[in-house]
Design an enzyme around this catalytic site. Structure first.
Site, mmCIF file in Angstrom:
data_model
loop_
_atom_site.group_PDB
_atom_site.id
_atom_site.type_symbol
_atom_site.label_atom_id
_atom_site.label_comp_id
_atom_site.label_asym_id
_atom_site.label_seq_id
_atom_site.Cartn_x
_atom_site.Cartn_y
_atom_site.Cartn_z
ATOM 1 N N MET A 272 44.631 6.487 24.863
ATOM 2 C CA MET A 272 44.090 5.414 24.037
ATOM 3 C C MET A 272 42.925 4.754 24.743
ATOM 4 S SD MET A 272 44.077 3.745 21.333
ATOM 5 C CE MET A 272 42.905 2.443 21.020
ATOM 6 N N GLU B 65 38.258 9.777 25.937
ATOM 7 C CA GLU B 65 38.562 8.350 25.932
ATOM 8 C C GLU B 65 37.433 7.540 26.578
ATOM 9 O OE1 GLU B 65 40.837 7.690 23.978
ATOM 10 O OE2 GLU B 65 41.810 9.640 23.942
#
Length: 896
Positions: free
Chosen positions: A265, A300
């Site tokens: 994330m 990411e």
């Protein structure tokens, strides 16, 4: 509107928020059983929606206080939201106090604990499980976060941005204050608190600024973080060099956690990763793992600009950040691979993944546009269509405007929209505006259909060669099948990269009718209507008919319908300068033989022509080992099934498995001398380095070992299984060890059992390696029902749990990717699947809904499988307490 019992959200209903939240000051008193969250918000009414109530999202949290400008106010709850009426018309301060229970949060969304440490996951709608908020991506705020916790249990306290203060408190507690100067939506918020160790590296960027890079892991895993750190350093340097984008914070942090629903994330400055995409050393990680770590770290990090600095206006625009960033990480991985052949291998691997997953999605009940028009559960739209097909849409833009033009478009995109929440249209407009007169700019409205229309277009090609006139006429046409909610499609804008290959293997110069000669041997044609014809001239004096090389580099995500003779495909396999189409020719040849056998037109056989062509590939010294491995790998059973379904034939996974295994056995038998030579040349790979050259050699060596063990089982020779067993015991790296173990397991050799036991004993303390142990057995070649029975038994193994997503996926997702084991005639595979979906759903709806996708294409199955699959889906759908995530999947699967 409502569909079933879950609200349907529509893109066309978008409204800007009633209020903006400009500043967020959060304080956390971290306790596992009950964490206190104090939220102080600077709220500004939106004049466009003056006088409307403020509705704040919240889920599984306990409200204790609400203050406006320091005064208590009345409030109410409506449809799961905290509603505040009669608020000031000017900016005001809102304070909310609530508690949440991280230890009870098995959904792994919001604030939760793993291994005694605190972590968050807020995308897409997890922040509402932490505190009441306008939990939507277009509300961008500046955050200041104070974390307080027991200093002994949680010595590390992290959040987004820069560390501005830290110190000690009473009762053995301590605190840290973090400030993020860049406005961000709530889904990018993150905190981590725990007992972790850190690898650090200071770097100086091209901009001249110094930055601190940090990778946090649990104690004992630090020596597995070197590759992740090297990948992060490479990502920072690449983004500066390729796109002029610099790191914009004092530090950048990665934290690894073993309980995580996603891969990773991109929270601003504090990326939280699944351990699977951080931890890697030669003893425990394969070449694929090393490549995935590099790609995901890059992905990411690249989100820092394409997703964070500019984010999505709403979740329908998810591909704005994900499709673009997948394209960027694919380009990064290709650049890291180095030479042209290694870049081509990466492209082939990406396309193979797209076809096996996204094309299947496009053909099923979950088909949706890259930019969906509606959803019930947004978590269900983190799909291959949004990510991988979205990346192909970006790649087509880059193809249509050229590399320099795409960089100019990116520069304009950031100049226009930095710090904003925008749409896919805004991105496409920036690329087009930076390239006036380009093929994209002149066709922009048509090109945007890639965002709005679902399904995989079909590209038909026919050709005619006039030797006397020296002309080659190529006619391209397109069509698209109906998909849910879209019975009729308009023409797409399809860039088609083409070349012409002479019978002698020479690349021919391409000159379109009416153009001056350029000497170019490749052209990008643009098909923007249902049918267009292109005429190439100047092709005189050729010996025979040129062979068209179509859709080079897979220049568009389409299915190519081109009726090619074996002779043409064999020419491309032997000579095409485009590595993708050279590989594709081999795949077409093998696929044609399998489809003919499945249709009963001929027995399973590896004919002399194809065997000779593949033998030549293995023998050719100039070819990259990784490319050889790809060419010699047969199309997957899932890909064969989709090609059958496309033609309207019912899919029998057992029959497909038998045909593919028959052809694989012939490949092992007829090319045995070449496999032995490949093993001799590549079996000893020397010291381990996670580079493209070494990975290619190991891939070909392991493929050769698989084939030699398979042939040994057929002939009764014990030598090669013995070598494989010895390699399981003494290999110097995980790639070779797991490859040898897989060779024994796939062949169902008696040595497989002691090898599996040895492997498990050796790595019983390594969670990610034990995941591989489960997956290897779940993906074994099905034989007499043994593999499914083993899967069912492994579900009761002491090391198996449904609560850890990695472990659950390692067995259950792998089972669904093994068609012959899963699609059993007695329906046992489906019954087991439905039981597992229902067991996981109350624990982790995101994981359950992903597992539920396994039977999306049940209608394509032959009877009695179709009826058994339908019954299993209906069994799941009938459960009264099913989560919205899983209910959406099974409802759509059953819809007519």
């Amino acid at each position: 509107m409502r569909e079933g019992s879950v609200a349907l959200v529509r893109r066309e209903d978008y409204l800007a928020p009633t209020h903006w939240i400009r500043g967020v000051d959060l304080t956390f008193e971290l306790e596992g059983h009950k964490t206190l969250v104090i939220s102080r918000l600077q709220v500004e009414p939106n004049p466009e929606r003056a006088g409307e109530a403020l509705r704040l999202d919240g889920e599984d949290i306990v409200l204790t206080r609400v203050l406006v400008n320091g005064e208590s106010v009345s409030f109410r709850f409506e449809a799961g939201q905290l509603v505040l009426d009669k608020l000031p018309a000017e900016p005001f301060a809102l304070e909310i106090r609530n508690t949440c229970a991280p230890e009870k949060n098995t959904q792994l969304s919001g604030l939760y604990t793993s291994g005694g440490n605190f972590f968050t996951q807020c995308e897409a709608q997890g922040f509402r499980r932490i505190t009441y908020f306008l939990d939507r991506p277009d509300v961008m705020s500046v955050y200041r976060v104070t974390l307080r916790a027991d200093a002994r249990a949680f010595p590390v306290l992290l959040s987004n941005g820069n560390l501005v203060e830290q110190g000690t408190l009473e009762n053995g507690r301590h605190y840290a204050v973090w400030s993020d100067p860049h406005p961000k939506p709530s889904y990018l918020f993150a905190l981590v608190a725990g007992n972790l160790v850190c690898r650090e590296q200071k770097i100086r960027a091209r901009s001249g600024r110094d930055h601190l890079l940090q990778v946090y892991v649990r104690a004992g895993d630090l020596e597995k973080t070197e590759h992740a750190m090297n990948s992060l350093i490479a990502s920072v340097a690449w983004d500066e060099a390729r796109f002029g984008l610099s790191l914009d914070l004092e530090r950048f942090m990665i934290v690894a956690v073993s309980d995580f629903n996603m891969g990773a994330m991109e929270n601003k400055g504090l990326n939280i990763f699944n351990t699977k995409f951080v931890l890697a050393n030669p003893a425990t990680a394969t070449d694929i793992d090393f490549g995935n770590v590099e790609a995901v770290v890059g992905h990411e990090y690249f989100h820092n600009w394409t997703g964070n600095r500019i984010t999505c206006r709403d979740w329908f625009q998810l591909s704005l950040k994900e499709g673009l960033t997948v394209y960027r990480d694919q380009e990064f991985s290709q650049d890291m691979a180095g030479e042209a052949s290694a870049r081509a291998v990466k492209r082939i691997e990406d396309v193979r993944q797209l076809r096996q997953i996204q094309f299947v999605e496009d053909a099923g009940p979950m088909a949706h546009p890259v930019r969906p028009d509606s959803y019930q559960a947004i978590d269900n739209f983190y799909t291959a269509t949004v990510y991988e097909k979205g990346a192909e849409v970006v790649r087509m833009m880059a193809t249509l405007v050229g590399r320099a033009g795409f960089r100019a478009g990116m520069d304009l995109y950031f100049a226009r929209h930095d710090g904003q929440a925008v749409t896919c249209d805004d991105f496409a407009q920036a690329i087009a505006d930076a390239n006036p007169g380009s093929a994209l700019a002149t066709r922009l409205d048509g090109f945007k259909r890639w965002y709005s229309q679902s399904g995989t277009p079909r590209l038909q090609a026919t050709s005619h060669f006039d030797a006397e006139a020296g002309t080659f006429t190529l006619t391209l046409s397109q069509s698209a099948l109906p998909s849910p909610g879209q019975p009729v499609k308009q023409a797409f804008v399809i860039p088609v990269a083409v070349g012409l290959v002479g019978r002698d293997g020479r690349a021919l110069a391409l000159q379109l009718e009416g153009e001056a000669p350029s000497g170019d041997t490749e052209r990008v044609l643009v098909l923007d209507t249902e049918r267009q014809t292109f005429v190439f001239t100047g092709l005189t004096g050729l010996d025979g008919v040129p062979v068209p090389s179509l859709l080079r580099g897979f220049s568009a995500p389409v299915v190519l319908d081109w009726t090619a003779a074996d002779e043409q495909l064999l020419t491309l396999l032997a000579h095409d300068s485009d590595a993708f189409n050279r590989w594709e020719a081999g795949q077409r040849l093998a696929l044609d033989r399998m489809l003919q056998a499945l249709r009963g037109e001929q027995p399973v056989a590896l004919d002399a022509a194809l065997a000779g062509a593949l033998r030549a590939v293995l023998d050719e010294p100039t070819l990259d080992a990784a490319f050889k491995e790809l060419v010699l790998t047969l199309p997957s059973e899932a890909y064969v099934a989709e090609r059958l379904a496309e033609s309207g034939q019912a899919v029998d996974p057992q029959r497909i498995h038998a045909v593919r295994e028959g052809l694989r056995a012939e490949l092992a038998r007829q090319l045995q001398p070449q496999w032995e030579a490949a093993w001799a040349a590549h079996g000893d790979t020397g010291g381990y380095r996670p580079d493209a050259l070494g990975a290619g050699r190991r891939a070909l060596a392991n493929q050769a070992l698989h084939m030699l063990v398979l042939q040994s089982v057929a002939s009764g020779d014990a030598a090669w299984p013995g070598r494989a067993y010895q390699r399981v015991k003494d290999a110097s790296n995980m790639t070779d060890r797991l490859g040898a173990l897989s060779a024994l397991v796939q062949a169902h050799h008696p040595l497989a059992e002691p090898a599996l036991a040895h492997f498990h004993a050796l790595f019983r303390g390594e969670a990610l390696v034990i995941d591989k142990w489960f997956t290897l057995q779940a993906l074994a070649c099905e034989h007499e029902g043994r593999v499914f029975e083993r899967i069912r038994a492994l579900a009761g193994h002491a090391d198996f749990t449904l609560r850890n997503p990695n472990r659950a996926r390692s067995l259950l997702m792998a089972m669904t990717q093994n068609p012959a084991a899963f699609h059993r005639g007695d329906g046992a595979g489906y019954a087991f699947w439905s039981a597992q979906v229902l067991a996981i759903d109350p624990i982790n709806p995101q994981l359950a809904s992903r597992l539920a996708r396994a039977l999306d294409r049940w209608r394509a199955l032959a009877e009695p499988l179709r009826a058994a699959a339908q019954a299993a889906i209906e069994r799941v759908a009938a459960h009264p307490d099913l989560s919205p995530d899983t209910r959406e999947i099974v409802t759509r699967a059953l819809a007519d």
